[in-house]
Scaffold this motif. Sequence first.
Motif, short mmCIF file in Angstrom:
data_model
loop_
_atom_site.label_atom_id
_atom_site.label_comp_id
_atom_site.label_asym_id
_atom_site.label_seq_id
_atom_site.Cartn_x
_atom_site.Cartn_y
_atom_site.Cartn_z
N TRP A 87 2.56 3.51 -1.53
CA TRP A 87 2.13 4.89 -1.23
C TRP A 87 1.82 5.03 0.26
O TRP A 87 2.13 6.04 0.88
N LYS A 88 1.21 3.96 0.85
CA LYS A 88 0.87 4.00 2.27
C LYS A 88 2.14 4.00 3.14
O LYS A 88 2.16 4.58 4.22
N LYS A 89 3.19 3.33 2.67
CA LYS A 89 4.42 3.20 3.44
C LYS A 89 5.30 4.43 3.38
O LYS A 89 6.19 4.60 4.22
N THR A 90 5.12 5.28 2.39
CA THR A 90 5.99 6.46 2.28
C THR A 90 5.60 7.47 3.36
O THR A 90 4.43 7.76 3.56
N PRO A 91 6.61 7.99 4.07
CA PRO A 91 6.31 8.97 5.11
C PRO A 91 5.89 10.30 4.53
O PRO A 91 6.39 10.73 3.49
N THR A 92 4.99 10.95 5.20
CA THR A 92 4.56 12.29 4.76
C THR A 92 5.33 13.33 5.56
O THR A 92 5.50 13.18 6.80
N PRO A 93 5.82 14.39 4.94
CA PRO A 93 6.62 15.38 5.69
C PRO A 93 5.81 16.28 6.59
O PRO A 93 4.69 16.43 6.66
#
Length: 93
Positions: A87-93
């Motif tokens: 979850w930490k590694k997924t980029p936020t848009p």
Amino acid sequence: MKASLLFLLACTAVLAVGARADAPGEPKALVQKVQELAQKATAMAKDAFSRVRESEAAQQARQWLSDNAELAKQRLVWLKEQLAELWKKTPTP
């Protein structure tokens, strides 16, 4: 298992004696009565054996669950940590 079969034979013998007391002078009636009582005893023994098997299966299942409960908890914690990292590694848009 041998003790159970011995018990079944003893029950059949007792039932035969009881059947003989019910029909003292009639061999056909005696044979029929003994057969009926033997069938009842066999049905009762089968029922007892199936209960024992079910009980053993339930006991094994409970043992397996208790043995593996801690492992399942550890794996859930690990999975939670992995999901948090992902979850930490997924980029936020």
